[in-house]
Scaffold this motif. Structure first.
Motif, short mmCIF file in Angstrom:
data_model
loop_
_atom_site.label_atom_id
_atom_site.label_comp_id
_atom_site.label_asym_id
_atom_site.label_seq_id
_atom_site.Cartn_x
_atom_site.Cartn_y
_atom_site.Cartn_z
N SER A 30 -79.74 21.90 43.52
CA SER A 30 -79.67 20.59 44.15
C SER A 30 -81.04 20.21 44.72
O SER A 30 -81.62 20.95 45.51
CB SER A 30 -78.64 20.59 45.29
N LEU A 31 -81.53 19.06 44.27
CA LEU A 31 -82.77 18.48 44.81
C LEU A 31 -82.39 17.07 45.28
O LEU A 31 -82.55 16.09 44.56
CB LEU A 31 -83.86 18.43 43.74
N LEU A 32 -81.87 17.00 46.48
CA LEU A 32 -81.31 15.75 46.98
C LEU A 32 -82.31 15.06 47.89
O LEU A 32 -82.70 15.60 48.93
CB LEU A 32 -80.00 16.04 47.73
N ARG B 100 -68.41 19.23 45.27
CA ARG B 100 -66.98 19.44 45.04
C ARG B 100 -66.68 19.48 43.55
O ARG B 100 -65.93 20.35 43.07
CB ARG B 100 -66.19 18.32 45.73
N TRP B 101 -67.29 18.56 42.79
CA TRP B 101 -67.07 18.53 41.34
C TRP B 101 -67.55 19.81 40.68
O TRP B 101 -66.87 20.38 39.82
CB TRP B 101 -67.80 17.32 40.75
N LEU B 102 -68.70 20.30 41.09
CA LEU B 102 -69.26 21.51 40.51
C LEU B 102 -68.39 22.73 40.82
O LEU B 102 -68.11 23.55 39.94
CB LEU B 102 -70.68 21.73 41.04
N ALA B 103 -67.96 22.85 42.08
CA ALA B 103 -67.13 23.99 42.45
C ALA B 103 -65.80 23.96 41.71
O ALA B 103 -65.31 24.99 41.24
CB ALA B 103 -66.91 24.00 43.96
N ARG C 274 -75.62 11.43 51.40
CA ARG C 274 -74.83 12.55 51.92
C ARG C 274 -73.48 12.62 51.20
O ARG C 274 -73.01 13.70 50.83
CB ARG C 274 -74.63 12.37 53.42
N ALA C 275 -72.85 11.48 51.01
CA ALA C 275 -71.55 11.43 50.36
C ALA C 275 -71.66 11.86 48.89
O ALA C 275 -70.77 12.53 48.36
CB ALA C 275 -70.94 10.04 50.46
N PHE C 276 -72.77 11.48 48.23
CA PHE C 276 -72.98 11.93 46.86
C PHE C 276 -73.06 13.45 46.80
O PHE C 276 -72.50 14.08 45.91
CB PHE C 276 -74.26 11.31 46.29
N MET C 277 -73.77 14.06 47.75
CA MET C 277 -73.86 15.52 47.79
C MET C 277 -72.48 16.14 47.89
O MET C 277 -72.15 17.10 47.20
CB MET C 277 -74.73 15.96 48.96
N HIS C 278 -71.64 15.58 48.74
CA HIS C 278 -70.28 16.11 48.90
C HIS C 278 -69.52 16.03 47.58
O HIS C 278 -68.88 17.00 47.15
CB HIS C 278 -69.53 15.34 49.98
N GLN D 76 -69.95 24.46 53.00
CA GLN D 76 -68.58 24.22 53.44
C GLN D 76 -67.78 23.48 52.38
O GLN D 76 -66.61 23.79 52.15
CB GLN D 76 -68.60 23.44 54.76
N ILE D 77 -68.42 22.51 51.73
CA ILE D 77 -67.75 21.79 50.64
C ILE D 77 -67.47 22.74 49.48
O ILE D 77 -66.36 22.80 48.94
CB ILE D 77 -68.63 20.62 50.15
N ALA D 78 -68.48 23.52 49.09
CA ALA D 78 -68.32 24.44 47.95
C ALA D 78 -67.26 25.49 48.24
O ALA D 78 -66.41 25.79 47.38
CB ALA D 78 -69.65 25.10 47.63
N GLN D 79 -67.27 26.05 49.45
CA GLN D 79 -66.35 27.15 49.75
C GLN D 79 -64.93 26.67 50.06
O GLN D 79 -64.00 27.48 50.04
CB GLN D 79 -66.92 27.99 50.89
#
Length: 269
Positions: free
Chosen positions: A156-158, A65-68, A57-61, A90-93
């Motif tokens: 994303s394929l998490l 964030r890095w991508l955005a 989950r933390a990796f996804m965040h 929510q992270i992306a926006q």
């Protein structure tokens, strides 16, 4: 929102489901005794199961964030799972209020909670697709109603592809999805590996098979093959917890040298 309406949802509680087991590992309430039973059996094989769910989950965040922050404004998340805040949109926006996000999952319980995935900023957009990952044409067609496939997209394929076996076309599925992405898009992947504990991985795979499910841990070499033709973002194939820890939310897991999850982000030239 595409797919079934919530009042027609039918949830099979007779056998465990990966999305609900993942919810249990994260401390959620949207799971059933059959999910908890199997999750506890998996913990008997590796007591760090809860920690590894949090690591993923933390990796996804961090990756989102890095991508955005790198300029990506479109996200396609396949295998979304049960909503757990903060969700990907929510992270992306937070970084890019105009980000557009499409989620996809096949578990009816995710559909039941999909409203939590549709709370977009006014500047952006979110949508949910109820579809199986093994039907990329359906996913791409519906995602195209929200996303512009002429502009970069983060796919994303998490913690998804390890539930699809080779003979079921895991590699072909990925190829079909990536093929439709425009230049400048990214692939974000996390995956269970058996490199550190082959015996435990084999036992887990047998446990899934006995319940009519698939688990296919893959080696570093097999994961590397998924990224042929793509440009790796540093540090390449890494343990999930080790991918850009400076972006925050690092989860401390006992036995750091043998975490069973790997992750990588790559750019399509």
């Amino acid at each position: 929102m595409t797919g079934q309406e919530p009042h027609s949802i039918e949830i099979d509680t007779s056998k465990p489901h990966p999305a609900r087991m993942y919810d249990w590992f994260l401390g959620g309430k949207d799971n059933y005794p059959v999910d908890e039973q199997m999750a506890r059996q998996l913990l008997a094989l590796d007591a760090r199961g809860r920690d590894m769910a949090r690591v993923n989950r933390a990796f996804m965040h961090r990756a989102t964030r890095w991508l955005a922050e790198s300029g990506v404004r479109q996200f396609l998340d396949i295998g979304t799972g049960i909503p757990t805040e903060p969700n990907l949109h929510q992270i992306a926006q937070q970084a890019a209020p105009d980000a557009r996000v499409v989620y996809c999952d096949n578990d009816p319980i995710v559909l039941a909670h999909a409203a939590a995935l549709l709370r977009s900023t006014p500047e952006g957009a979110t949508e949910y697709i109820q579809a199986d990952a093994r039907k990329p044409e359906t996913i791409l067609a519906e995602a195209g109603q929200i996303l512009d496939f002429d502009q970069p997209i983060a796919l994303s394929l998490l913690a998804l592809l390890h539930f699809i076996d080779d003979e079921d076309g895991a590699g072909e599925l990925l190829d079909k999805l990536v093929e439709q992405l425009p230049s400048g898009s990214y692939l974000v992947l996390s995956h269970t590996t058996g490199d550190f504990n082959p015996e435990g991985a084999a036992q887990a795979r047998a446990m899934y098979k006995a319940r009519g499910m698939t688990l296919r841990p893959r080696s570093r070499a097999e994961l590397t093959a998924f990224f042929d033709g793509l440009e790796l973002v540093e540090p390449g194939v890494s343990l999930s917890a080790d991918w850009h820890p400076e972006l925050g939310e690092v989860i401390d897991v006992p036995g750091d040298e043998q975490k069973p999850g790997k992750a990588r982000v790559a750019r399509k030239p």
